[in-house]
Enzyme design. Structure first.
Site, PDB file in Angstrom:
ATOM      1  N   ARG A  28       0.830  -1.215   0.000  1.00  0.00           N
ATOM      2  CA  ARG A  28       0.000   0.000   0.000  1.00  0.00           C
ATOM      3  C   ARG A  28       0.857   1.255   0.000  1.00  0.00           C
ATOM      4  NH1 ARG A  28      -1.808   1.065   6.196  1.00  0.00           N
ATOM      5  NH2 ARG A  28       0.037   0.078   6.983  1.00  0.00           N
ATOM      6  N   CYS A  49      23.931  15.457  33.415  1.00  0.00           N
ATOM      7  CA  CYS A  49      23.434  14.073  33.430  1.00  0.00           C
ATOM      8  C   CYS A  49      23.540  13.476  34.830  1.00  0.00           C
ATOM      9  CB  CYS A  49      24.236  13.234  32.437  1.00  0.00           C
ATOM     10  SG  CYS A  49      23.945  11.460  32.608  1.00  0.00           S
ATOM     11  N   CYS A  52      26.200  10.389  34.925  1.00  0.00           N
ATOM     12  CA  CYS A  52      27.631  10.554  34.683  1.00  0.00           C
ATOM     13  C   CYS A  52      28.415  10.514  36.013  1.00  0.00           C
ATOM     14  CB  CYS A  52      27.903  11.880  33.965  1.00  0.00           C
ATOM     15  SG  CYS A  52      27.759  11.782  32.170  1.00  0.00           S
ATOM     16  N   ASP A  75      16.580   5.858  42.625  1.00  0.00           N
ATOM     17  CA  ASP A  75      16.109   6.905  43.537  1.00  0.00           C
ATOM     18  C   ASP A  75      14.585   7.049  43.488  1.00  0.00           C
ATOM     19  OD1 ASP A  75      18.766   7.676  44.355  1.00  0.00           O
ATOM     20  OD2 ASP A  75      18.991   8.601  42.367  1.00  0.00           O
ATOM     21  N   HIS A 112      29.298   8.932  28.627  1.00  0.00           N
ATOM     22  CA  HIS A 112      27.935   9.357  28.331  1.00  0.00           C
ATOM     23  C   HIS A 112      27.563   9.138  26.864  1.00  0.00           C
ATOM     24  CE1 HIS A 112      24.398  11.958  29.130  1.00  0.00           C
ATOM     25  NE2 HIS A 112      24.591  12.413  27.909  1.00  0.00           N
ATOM     26  N   ASN A 152      15.737   0.379  28.209  1.00  0.00           N
ATOM     27  CA  ASN A 152      14.852   1.199  27.403  1.00  0.00           C
ATOM     28  C   ASN A 152      15.714   2.228  26.722  1.00  0.00           C
ATOM     29  OD1 ASN A 152      12.173   0.704  27.290  1.00  0.00           O
ATOM     30  ND2 ASN A 152      11.606   2.067  28.964  1.00  0.00           N
ATOM     31  N   GLY A 158      10.593   6.559  25.572  1.00  0.00           N
ATOM     32  CA  GLY A 158      10.376   7.189  26.867  1.00  0.00           C
ATOM     33  C   GLY A 158      11.597   7.151  27.767  1.00  0.00           C
ATOM     34  N   SER A 160      14.542   8.455  29.641  1.00  0.00           N
ATOM     35  CA  SER A 160      14.695   9.831  30.083  1.00  0.00           C
ATOM     36  C   SER A 160      16.138  10.316  29.948  1.00  0.00           C
ATOM     37  CB  SER A 160      14.242   9.952  31.543  1.00  0.00           C
ATOM     38  OG  SER A 160      14.873   8.953  32.328  1.00  0.00           O
ATOM     39  N   HIS A 163      22.413   8.386  28.596  1.00  0.00           N
ATOM     40  CA  HIS A 163      23.580   7.718  29.178  1.00  0.00           C
ATOM     41  C   HIS A 163      23.341   6.196  29.125  1.00  0.00           C
ATOM     42  CE1 HIS A 163      27.183   8.147  31.857  1.00  0.00           C
ATOM     43  NE2 HIS A 163      26.937   6.837  31.903  1.00  0.00           N
ATOM     44  N   HIS A 165      22.623   2.807  30.024  1.00  0.00           N
ATOM     45  CA  HIS A 165      22.266   2.183  31.301  1.00  0.00           C
ATOM     46  C   HIS A 165      21.077   1.261  31.125  1.00  0.00           C
ATOM     47  CE1 HIS A 165      19.174   5.316  31.118  1.00  0.00           C
ATOM     48  NE2 HIS A 165      18.531   4.688  32.093  1.00  0.00           N
ATOM     49  N   GLN A 167      17.942  -1.047  33.661  1.00  0.00           N
ATOM     50  CA  GLN A 167      17.309  -1.141  34.968  1.00  0.00           C
ATOM     51  C   GLN A 167      17.132  -2.600  35.349  1.00  0.00           C
ATOM     52  OE1 GLN A 167      14.109   1.595  35.954  1.00  0.00           O
ATOM     53  NE2 GLN A 167      14.100   2.249  33.812  1.00  0.00           N
ATOM     54  N   HIS A 280      15.158 -12.782  29.619  1.00  0.00           N
ATOM     55  CA  HIS A 280      14.238 -13.655  30.322  1.00  0.00           C
ATOM     56  C   HIS A 280      15.032 -14.822  30.885  1.00  0.00           C
ATOM     57  CE1 HIS A 280      10.148 -12.221  28.552  1.00  0.00           C
ATOM     58  NE2 HIS A 280      10.581 -11.484  29.546  1.00  0.00           N
ATOM     59  N   GLU A 316      -5.194  -3.610  17.343  1.00  0.00           N
ATOM     60  CA  GLU A 316      -4.170  -4.239  18.187  1.00  0.00           C
ATOM     61  C   GLU A 316      -4.476  -4.125  19.674  1.00  0.00           C
ATOM     62  OE1 GLU A 316      -1.731  -1.977  15.906  1.00  0.00           O
ATOM     63  OE2 GLU A 316      -0.637  -3.657  15.025  1.00  0.00           O
TER      64      GLU A 316
HETATM   65 ZN   LIG Z   1      25.820  10.727  31.456  1.00  0.00          ZN
HETATM   66 ZN   LIG Z   2      10.797 -14.494  26.760  1.00  0.00          ZN
END
Ligand SMILES: [Zn+2]
Ligand SMILES: [Zn+2]
Ligand SMILES: [Zn+2]
Length: 346
Positions: A28, A49, A52, A75, A112, A152, A158, A160, A163, A165, A167, A280, A316
């Site tokens: 399309r 940052c 850093c 934090d 960074h 992420n 999203g 933020s 740098h 990193h 989580q 996982h 979806e």
């Molecule tokens: Zn940094």
């Molecule tokens: Zn999986």
């Protein structure tokens, strides 16, 4: 049957969910934008940052002058270990319970300006070692049943802070995706006497249609049941339950393939490719989890350029996920990419 031009649905053997595939729609006309983004300004140190080395964080703490990796308690933690237990159950309809856990941040490097794709293999190997140690340390806590390591990347996701990193969220109950994957892998093992992802890996190595790249230890492929346009699954070629089960050479192998996957992604649309990715690993609830096979998911939002992303909307959200280009087409595009970074023009 040509699966590349007929609408069909595919079964996700890991989650027992279906995805609708409509490859005929890739014909399309496209009226959206396709421009590239401006190359980011790369500075090795940003005084503003909060990740850093040496800088103050929003919570009031100050980062040490770290020189390799750096781990700290988030934090603004989503989970806390000191939550006092309580539960609600009103007729099975209003159900809630408190959730204890720990949230940490891992800085991959003091630099960074780096990303996984631009770090050296020894630098990424150090990060793999930190991930494995964190999985063990947090998983050994009596109240922790699952350790989720995730990154992420990119403003579009999203994230933020650019740098490099990730989580870690570790908690006392099993998250939805993990619960689904335990169920499927356990059922497959009971029924076939073999591991679901070991068997899946063998099938993929036979056809090679969806393989993006591989080394002796890991396979990167677009899963048969992928939802996101350029989704990749990274699967350990050896049956292992967690990063802690990997020996030195396979940890090096993981570092190597992470760099190659991230570089191919960046080259695809010549941009610093955004994604959510995460490992996982087998839950740390005390069970042996022989059914569990270590893997990582890369879930990137981009569809056809650095700025055009796929939206999970309409059908979806209300019915089931849908994609246009097939995972086989996506794998071919990713296979074409070089493993040297494209040159950024400033
Ligand atoms: Zn940094
Ligand atoms: Zn999986
Ligand atoms: Zn296996």
């Amino acid at each position: 049957m040509n699966w590349n031009d007929q609408p069909h649905r595919r079964y996700n053997a890991l989650t027992k969910e279906w995805v609708l595939v409509s490859p005929q729609r890739t014909q399309r006309p496209w009226q959206g934008q396709v421009e590239k983004t401006a190359a980011p300004v790369r500075v090795p140190y940003d005084p503003a940052c909060y990740l850093c080395p040496g800088n103050a964080r929003h919570g009031g703490a100050r980062n040490p002058a770290y020189s390799e990796t750096f781990v700290f308690e988030n934090d603004f933690a989503a989970l806390r270990p000191d939550t006092s237990p309580a539960a609600l159950n009103d007729g099975g309809l209003l159900v809630a319970e408190t959730e204890r856990g720990i949230s940490r941040v891992v800085c991959f490097s003091p630099d960074h300006s780096l990303t996984l794709g631009r770090m050296s293999e020894p630098e990424i190997r150090s990060v793999v070692d930190v991930w494995a140690a964190q999985y063990q340390e947090l998983g050994n806590l009596p109240f922790i049943q699952n350790v989720q390591i995730f990154e992420n990347r990119g403003e579009i996701m999203g994230a933020s802070n650019p740098h490099p990193h990730c989580q870690i969220w570790a908690n006392e109950s099993l998250p939805n995706e993990i619960a689904k994957e335990i169920h499927s892998q356990r059922e497959y093992l009971n029924h076939h006497g073999t591991c679901l992802l070991c068997d899946y890996t063998a099938l993929e190595l036979g056809s090679r249609e969806r393989i993006v790249c591989e080394n002796d230890w890991f396979l990167a492929l677009t899963p048969f049941w992928a939802i996101w346009p350029f989704e990749i699954m990274l699967i350990s070629k050896m049956h292992a339950g967690s990063l802690a089960d990997l020996d030195g050479p396979s940890r090096n192998g993981l570092g190597e393939i992470l760099k190659r996957v991230a570089t191919r992604y960046d080259n695809l649309f010549q941009t610093s490719f955004p994604y959510s990715m995460g490992f996982h690993q087998k839950p740390t609830d005390g069970d042996a989890h022989e059914e569990w096979h270590l893997h990582a998911h890369f879930l990137p939002p981009l569809l056809r350029s650095a700025t055009v992303k796929k939206f999970m909307v309409g059908y979806e959200l209300l019915a089931m996920p849908q994609r246009d280009i097939t995972p086989e087409m996506a794998a071919a595009r990713l296979r074409e990419q070089p493993e040297q970074h494209y040159a950024e023009s400033l």
